[in-house]
Design a protein around this motif. Sequence first.
Motif, PDB file in Angstrom:
ATOM      1  N   SER A 194       0.703  -1.202   0.139  1.00 42.73           N
ATOM      2  CA  SER A 194       0.068  -0.085  -0.006  1.00 42.73           C
ATOM      3  C   SER A 194       0.564   1.273  -0.100  1.00 42.73           C
ATOM      4  O   SER A 194       0.737   2.282  -0.639  1.00 42.73           O
ATOM      5  CB  SER A 194      -0.952  -0.041   1.213  1.00 42.73           C
ATOM      6  OG  SER A 194      -1.522   1.195   1.486  1.00 42.73           O
ATOM      7  N   LEU A 195       1.910   1.243   0.807  1.00 48.17           N
ATOM      8  CA  LEU A 195       2.873   2.378   0.743  1.00 48.17           C
ATOM      9  C   LEU A 195       3.336   2.778  -0.573  1.00 48.17           C
ATOM     10  O   LEU A 195       3.574   3.897  -0.874  1.00 48.17           O
ATOM     11  CB  LEU A 195       3.726   2.031   1.881  1.00 48.17           C
ATOM     12  CG  LEU A 195       4.996   3.242   2.107  1.00 48.17           C
ATOM     13  CD1 LEU A 195       4.451   4.445   2.824  1.00 48.17           C
ATOM     14  CD2 LEU A 195       5.945   2.783   3.091  1.00 48.17           C
ATOM     15  N   MET A 200       3.925   5.847  -5.423  1.00 49.65           N
ATOM     16  CA  MET A 200       4.003   5.897  -6.817  1.00 49.65           C
ATOM     17  C   MET A 200       2.883   6.637  -7.452  1.00 49.65           C
ATOM     18  O   MET A 200       2.935   7.260  -8.745  1.00 49.65           O
ATOM     19  CB  MET A 200       3.789   4.522  -7.397  1.00 49.65           C
ATOM     20  CG  MET A 200       5.110   3.553  -7.249  1.00 49.65           C
ATOM     21  SD  MET A 200       4.922   1.954  -7.525  1.00 49.65           S
ATOM     22  CE  MET A 200       4.790   2.233  -9.397  1.00 49.65           C
ATOM     23  N   SER A 201       1.627   6.812  -6.691  1.00 52.74           N
ATOM     24  CA  SER A 201       0.614   7.675  -7.237  1.00 52.74           C
ATOM     25  C   SER A 201       0.701   9.220  -6.801  1.00 52.74           C
ATOM     26  O   SER A 201      -0.067   9.940  -7.341  1.00 52.74           O
ATOM     27  CB  SER A 201      -0.733   7.252  -6.492  1.00 52.74           C
ATOM     28  OG  SER A 201      -0.426   7.601  -5.169  1.00 52.74           O
ATOM     29  N   GLY A 202       1.971   9.501  -6.141  1.00 55.21           N
ATOM     30  CA  GLY A 202       2.204  10.956  -6.281  1.00 55.21           C
ATOM     31  C   GLY A 202       1.920  11.546  -4.725  1.00 55.21           C
ATOM     32  O   GLY A 202       2.110  12.812  -4.748  1.00 55.21           O
ATOM     33  N   MET A 203       1.480  10.759  -3.922  1.00 50.58           N
ATOM     34  CA  MET A 203       1.408  11.275  -2.512  1.00 50.58           C
ATOM     35  C   MET A 203       2.669  11.508  -1.722  1.00 50.58           C
ATOM     36  O   MET A 203       3.584  10.659  -2.004  1.00 50.58           O
ATOM     37  CB  MET A 203       0.329  10.397  -1.736  1.00 50.58           C
ATOM     38  CG  MET A 203       0.012  10.986  -0.562  1.00 50.58           C
ATOM     39  SD  MET A 203      -1.108   9.620   0.477  1.00 50.58           S
ATOM     40  CE  MET A 203      -2.856   9.628  -0.616  1.00 50.58           C
ATOM     41  N   PHE A 206       4.922  11.571   4.069  1.00 50.62           N
ATOM     42  CA  PHE A 206       4.124  11.413   5.236  1.00 50.62           C
ATOM     43  C   PHE A 206       2.884  11.271   5.086  1.00 50.62           C
ATOM     44  O   PHE A 206       2.165  10.278   5.962  1.00 50.62           O
ATOM     45  CB  PHE A 206       4.249  12.786   5.906  1.00 50.62           C
ATOM     46  CG  PHE A 206       3.057  13.073   7.267  1.00 50.62           C
ATOM     47  CD1 PHE A 206       3.951  12.429   8.290  1.00 50.62           C
ATOM     48  CD2 PHE A 206       1.981  13.660   7.274  1.00 50.62           C
ATOM     49  CE1 PHE A 206       2.921  12.389   9.532  1.00 50.62           C
ATOM     50  CE2 PHE A 206       1.268  13.560   8.401  1.00 50.62           C
ATOM     51  CZ  PHE A 206       1.838  12.997   9.436  1.00 50.62           C
ATOM     52  N   ASP A 207       2.134  11.876   4.033  1.00 50.65           N
ATOM     53  CA  ASP A 207       0.763  11.358   3.558  1.00 50.65           C
ATOM     54  C   ASP A 207       0.710   9.989   3.225  1.00 50.65           C
ATOM     55  O   ASP A 207      -0.319   9.089   3.623  1.00 50.65           O
ATOM     56  CB  ASP A 207       0.119  12.135   2.735  1.00 50.65           C
ATOM     57  CG  ASP A 207      -0.163  13.602   3.081  1.00 50.65           C
ATOM     58  OD1 ASP A 207       0.170  13.968   4.578  1.00 50.65           O
ATOM     59  OD2 ASP A 207      -0.825  14.529   2.398  1.00 50.65           O
ATOM     60  N   SER A 208       1.488   9.438   2.610  1.00 51.07           N
ATOM     61  CA  SER A 208       1.374   7.959   2.184  1.00 51.07           C
ATOM     62  C   SER A 208       1.631   6.983   3.244  1.00 51.07           C
ATOM     63  O   SER A 208       0.880   5.932   3.429  1.00 51.07           O
ATOM     64  CB  SER A 208       2.784   7.628   1.418  1.00 51.07           C
ATOM     65  OG  SER A 208       2.670   8.280  -0.009  1.00 51.07           O
ATOM     66  N   GLN A 232      -5.778  15.537  -6.283  1.00 51.39           N
ATOM     67  CA  GLN A 232      -6.196  15.597  -7.679  1.00 51.39           C
ATOM     68  C   GLN A 232      -6.141  14.187  -8.443  1.00 51.39           C
ATOM     69  O   GLN A 232      -5.036  13.628  -8.222  1.00 51.39           O
ATOM     70  CB  GLN A 232      -5.604  16.947  -8.527  1.00 51.39           C
ATOM     71  CG  GLN A 232      -6.222  18.041  -7.807  1.00 51.39           C
ATOM     72  CD  GLN A 232      -7.541  18.573  -7.801  1.00 51.39           C
ATOM     73  OE1 GLN A 232      -8.156  18.329  -8.866  1.00 51.39           O
ATOM     74  NE2 GLN A 232      -8.243  19.116  -6.656  1.00 51.39           N
ATOM     75  N   GLY A 233      -6.861  14.137  -9.387  1.00 51.48           N
ATOM     76  CA  GLY A 233      -6.587  13.099 -10.295  1.00 51.48           C
ATOM     77  C   GLY A 233      -7.140  11.656  -9.891  1.00 51.48           C
ATOM     78  O   GLY A 233      -7.894  11.569  -8.881  1.00 51.48           O
ATOM     79  N   SER A 234      -6.847  10.421 -10.548  1.00 49.53           N
ATOM     80  CA  SER A 234      -7.512   9.130 -10.387  1.00 49.53           C
ATOM     81  C   SER A 234      -6.551   8.351  -9.922  1.00 49.53           C
ATOM     82  O   SER A 234      -6.953   7.032  -9.354  1.00 49.53           O
ATOM     83  CB  SER A 234      -8.138   8.688 -11.575  1.00 49.53           C
ATOM     84  OG  SER A 234      -7.130   8.666 -12.620  1.00 49.53           O
TER      85      SER A 234
END
Length: 485
Positions: A194-195, A200-203, A206-208, A232-234
């Motif tokens: 998950s991390l 990889m999705s751009g988070m 810390f948020d990840s 933003q984004g999917s």
Amino acid sequence: MYELHTPVNHKAVAKYIGYYLIAFTFVLVVPTIAALVLGNVDAAIDYGSTAVAVFIIGSLIYRALPDYDLETKEALIIVALVFPISAFLSAVPMSLTTGMPFIDAYFESVSAVTTTGLSVAPADVGPVFLFARSWGQWVGGIGIILVVLSVLIRPGTTASRMYKANYGDMKIKPTVISTTRTLGKVYIIITLISLILLLMSGMSLFDSICHALSCVSTGGFSTRPEGIRAYQGSLIPTAISISCLLGAVSFVLYPHLFKKPEKIFKNLELRYFLAFIAIGSIVFAFTLERGNTDYDLIQDSLFQIINAITTAGFSTIDLSILSEASKAVLIFMMWIGGNVGSTAGGIKVLKVILLLKVVHNVLLRLFLPRETITPIKIEDHVIESDEIYNLVTFMLLYTLILIVSSFIFMLYGTNMSSSVFEVSSALSTVGLSAGATSASMPVVLKLVLIIDMLFGRIEIIPLILLFMPGTWIKRKWANKRNVKT
């Protein structure tokens, strides 16, 4: 049956609460380290001093009492005590660090350890608080009992009964201790997956970390006040959805992923789970009254249904403006919940399957001779009558708690649909809110949701046993009955 007519061994319960307090010290140490890394020395002192105090109390209890072999009833009581005590211990440094009223801090802590995600916290609570909440959800997802079993308790009858009280008959390895360690490894691996997906999705890092801890525990706490709508984004919603699904699938299936993958896809509960997601997404899309493009509509519908049925509770839309039909679909999904043996809450898909089998069996018997035997089976497992009685009892209590809690909300002026929505979210440990849950809500309603969250995580029966006088006090009528027999 004799065991049911006698109170629990108070010293045995206290002994293993001592074990638990020692284990929970390490849970408090992690936010202490996080506070130091984030540069908040005051918060580190609050969490660190609480950890030291808990360790001392646990050690004193542990050393003062001899070892005991637990009975089943005592294991159930310990499991029922662990979550409210965990929330209390977490709420102390949380209240000190943020200045929140203790009732609000306890609400947040209960929401964390029960992996619910409902929140009454203000928007400016700081990164230490945000991490501590997510960490609390991660620990609550797999259960502090697993830590106690894996590290502190020796193999034997006591370990077996502690495990069964918390996880039922689910086993991966021949022994309880090896099973709990395998569960722990699975939990850590899917958290790392998950991390990586979130990074990889751009988070941000810390948020990840915070979202990974919340996703695989199907908890739902976010680092942003707007939740996942803030991104933003999917890519991020997709990573969140995959992570929540990983946490809501039975952990028993993961060891078969590389050895016997066909066993996973043949699993009846998993197939029903995916079918509920597909059907729910289509129905929910039809109820939405917004001018979205087809892609946006499908994406939002699928994301929201996944987060309702996995009981994760993340959201990409404002639920307060949904139609009554949309809320009804989400409520139904929250009731169903995830797989048995996962971190998800709700009734659980396997129980829903069993309920459907019972209804089918009752209807079938109307057309058969009375003496005909019609066993109820799920895959190769024949369902015993005790399991059906337990299911009926659970469903009756679940419905009763839902009705009473919703009625209390209505007494305070909340409309019926919002009342049922908030209570269903708490009782199924989901965390979705239609707007009724906030810091300004009356204390009585906060207490109602706290109790519902505990009922949802502990699964009702152990928590009820905790407040039965016969659990703690020897009853005279029971003694007379035992003498006669």
